[in-house]
Scaffold this motif. Sequence first.
Motif, PDB file in Angstrom:
ATOM      1  N   ALA A 168       0.581  -1.011   0.208  1.00  0.00           N
ATOM      2  CA  ALA A 168      -0.329  -0.251   0.409  1.00  0.00           C
ATOM      3  C   ALA A 168       1.314   1.127  -0.002  1.00  0.00           C
ATOM      4  O   ALA A 168       0.205   2.295  -0.708  1.00  0.00           O
ATOM      5  CB  ALA A 168      -1.292   0.085   0.821  1.00  0.00           C
ATOM      6  N   VAL A 196      -0.050  -0.177  -5.997  1.00  0.00           N
ATOM      7  CA  VAL A 196      -1.535  -0.316  -5.749  1.00  0.00           C
ATOM      8  C   VAL A 196      -1.944  -0.535  -7.162  1.00  0.00           C
ATOM      9  O   VAL A 196      -3.281  -0.985  -7.384  1.00  0.00           O
ATOM     10  CB  VAL A 196      -1.458   0.701  -4.885  1.00  0.00           C
ATOM     11  CG1 VAL A 196      -3.346   0.591  -5.451  1.00  0.00           C
ATOM     12  CG2 VAL A 196      -1.011   0.495  -3.714  1.00  0.00           C
ATOM     13  N   ASP A 206      -4.168  -3.313  -8.705  1.00  0.00           N
ATOM     14  CA  ASP A 206      -5.485  -2.800  -9.130  1.00  0.00           C
ATOM     15  C   ASP A 206      -5.517  -3.551 -10.297  1.00  0.00           C
ATOM     16  O   ASP A 206      -6.668  -3.692 -11.324  1.00  0.00           O
ATOM     17  CB  ASP A 206      -5.453  -1.076  -9.138  1.00  0.00           C
ATOM     18  CG  ASP A 206      -5.857  -0.685  -8.264  1.00  0.00           C
ATOM     19  OD1 ASP A 206      -6.723  -1.579  -6.948  1.00  0.00           O
ATOM     20  OD2 ASP A 206      -6.293   0.910  -7.867  1.00  0.00           O
ATOM     21  N   ARG A 216     -13.590   0.588  -1.744  1.00  0.00           N
ATOM     22  CA  ARG A 216     -12.132   0.867  -0.708  1.00  0.00           C
ATOM     23  C   ARG A 216     -12.145   1.718   0.182  1.00  0.00           C
ATOM     24  O   ARG A 216     -12.542   3.113   0.241  1.00  0.00           O
ATOM     25  CB  ARG A 216     -11.540   0.817  -2.429  1.00  0.00           C
ATOM     26  CG  ARG A 216     -11.103   1.622  -2.942  1.00  0.00           C
ATOM     27  CD  ARG A 216     -10.259   2.448  -3.791  1.00  0.00           C
ATOM     28  NE  ARG A 216      -8.509   0.991  -3.560  1.00  0.00           N
ATOM     29  CZ  ARG A 216      -7.981   1.133  -4.296  1.00  0.00           C
ATOM     30  NH1 ARG A 216      -9.060   0.890  -5.902  1.00  0.00           N
ATOM     31  NH2 ARG A 216      -7.172   0.261  -4.566  1.00  0.00           N
ATOM     32  N   LYS A 217     -10.865   1.929   0.918  1.00  0.00           N
ATOM     33  CA  LYS A 217     -11.187   2.682   2.179  1.00  0.00           C
ATOM     34  C   LYS A 217      -8.933   2.517   2.291  1.00  0.00           C
ATOM     35  O   LYS A 217      -8.709   1.836   2.360  1.00  0.00           O
ATOM     36  CB  LYS A 217     -11.381   2.412   3.994  1.00  0.00           C
ATOM     37  CG  LYS A 217     -12.137   3.442   4.767  1.00  0.00           C
ATOM     38  CD  LYS A 217     -12.337   2.961   5.297  1.00  0.00           C
ATOM     39  CE  LYS A 217     -14.106   3.446   5.357  1.00  0.00           C
ATOM     40  NZ  LYS A 217     -15.168   2.996   6.721  1.00  0.00           N
ATOM     41  N   ARG A 218      -8.801   4.177   2.055  1.00  0.00           N
ATOM     42  CA  ARG A 218      -7.173   4.121   2.288  1.00  0.00           C
ATOM     43  C   ARG A 218      -7.216   4.482   3.957  1.00  0.00           C
ATOM     44  O   ARG A 218      -8.194   5.431   3.984  1.00  0.00           O
ATOM     45  CB  ARG A 218      -6.465   5.026   1.468  1.00  0.00           C
ATOM     46  CG  ARG A 218      -4.550   4.906   2.120  1.00  0.00           C
ATOM     47  CD  ARG A 218      -4.079   5.608   0.889  1.00  0.00           C
ATOM     48  NE  ARG A 218      -2.818   5.599   1.131  1.00  0.00           N
ATOM     49  CZ  ARG A 218      -2.213   4.741   0.276  1.00  0.00           C
ATOM     50  NH1 ARG A 218      -2.606   4.255   0.021  1.00  0.00           N
ATOM     51  NH2 ARG A 218      -1.044   5.443   0.708  1.00  0.00           N
ATOM     52  N   ARG A 271      -5.313   4.099   8.164  1.00  0.00           N
ATOM     53  CA  ARG A 271      -3.762   3.188   8.865  1.00  0.00           C
ATOM     54  C   ARG A 271      -4.349   2.901  10.475  1.00  0.00           C
ATOM     55  O   ARG A 271      -5.212   2.745  10.672  1.00  0.00           O
ATOM     56  CB  ARG A 271      -3.033   4.454   9.200  1.00  0.00           C
ATOM     57  CG  ARG A 271      -1.808   4.295   9.730  1.00  0.00           C
ATOM     58  CD  ARG A 271      -0.739   4.865   9.694  1.00  0.00           C
ATOM     59  NE  ARG A 271       0.070   4.194  10.223  1.00  0.00           N
ATOM     60  CZ  ARG A 271       1.764   4.159   9.950  1.00  0.00           C
ATOM     61  NH1 ARG A 271       2.324   5.362   9.231  1.00  0.00           N
ATOM     62  NH2 ARG A 271       2.691   3.886  11.116  1.00  0.00           N
ATOM     63  N   PRO A 289       0.427   2.778   5.591  1.00  0.00           N
ATOM     64  CA  PRO A 289      -1.346   2.784   5.382  1.00  0.00           C
ATOM     65  C   PRO A 289      -1.596   1.421   5.308  1.00  0.00           C
ATOM     66  O   PRO A 289      -0.741   0.277   4.283  1.00  0.00           O
ATOM     67  CB  PRO A 289      -1.221   3.287   4.046  1.00  0.00           C
ATOM     68  CG  PRO A 289       0.233   3.488   3.569  1.00  0.00           C
ATOM     69  CD  PRO A 289       1.218   3.214   4.615  1.00  0.00           C
ATOM     70  N   ILE A 290      -2.691   1.128   4.805  1.00  0.00           N
ATOM     71  CA  ILE A 290      -3.822  -0.348   4.602  1.00  0.00           C
ATOM     72  C   ILE A 290      -4.539   0.408   3.168  1.00  0.00           C
ATOM     73  O   ILE A 290      -5.422   1.560   3.868  1.00  0.00           O
ATOM     74  CB  ILE A 290      -3.556  -0.815   5.196  1.00  0.00           C
ATOM     75  CG1 ILE A 290      -4.499  -0.244   6.657  1.00  0.00           C
ATOM     76  CG2 ILE A 290      -2.821  -2.071   5.905  1.00  0.00           C
ATOM     77  CD1 ILE A 290      -5.107  -1.853   7.433  1.00  0.00           C
ATOM     78  N   GLU A 291      -5.221  -0.986   2.658  1.00  0.00           N
ATOM     79  CA  GLU A 291      -6.689  -0.169   1.817  1.00  0.00           C
ATOM     80  C   GLU A 291      -7.046  -1.448   1.426  1.00  0.00           C
ATOM     81  O   GLU A 291      -7.052  -2.583   1.566  1.00  0.00           O
ATOM     82  CB  GLU A 291      -6.077   0.038   0.089  1.00  0.00           C
ATOM     83  CG  GLU A 291      -5.161   1.238   0.723  1.00  0.00           C
ATOM     84  CD  GLU A 291      -5.405   2.106  -1.219  1.00  0.00           C
ATOM     85  OE1 GLU A 291      -5.687   1.121  -2.354  1.00  0.00           O
ATOM     86  OE2 GLU A 291      -4.318   2.921  -1.881  1.00  0.00           O
TER      87      GLU A 291
END
Length: 155
Positions: free
Chosen positions: A16, A22, A26, A39-41, A43, A73-75
């Motif tokens: 991420a 990324v 995708d 989708r949500k980015r 932490r 960060p993560i998604e």
Amino acid sequence: MGRMQITLAILKPDVAVNPHIVYAIDKSILRNKFLIIKRKRLRWPKARAEQFYFQHAQRFFYRRLVEFMSSGPIEALILAKRNAIQDWRLLIGPTKVYKTQHTNPNTIRGQFGLTDTRNAVHGADSEESVHEEVAFFFPEFDVGKWNTKGHYLIP
Ligand code: ADP
């Protein structure tokens, strides 16, 4: 054919943090005919990572996993496709990257995973997990409604 289904994916911090990776993931998601519903980015504070992986609390890699998952960060993504749960697990490949790099080199973990812990992505492993994990990331998302009313047409 199998029925339309949603699954929950996570892009972990090792991938991420890198926009190029990324983007590559995708493309892989879309090429494999998954729809990206949400989708949500974000932490994770350490406590959230601990909560998400509480089932692994007794495993030797738990601390390492929690540190890693809260290190950047993560998604989180809700993906839809027929047989989404199984198909996403197949596309990401087995958990252990050192093996996966040899046995399943074209999977997402095979291509982008770094170690057994830093293995690029997560995939829910059952319908029950999907319900729990979607609620964990997207409390506003009504899985039941989506299933019955085909809300995937208007994500
Ligand atoms: P999966 O994510 O493939 O469903 P698990 O639920 O067993 O696998 O494990 C959750 C996560 O914990 C893995 O994705 C990986 O990041 C980490 N993990 C699992 N097994 C190991 C291991 N033997 N060594 C280090 N990390 C591991």
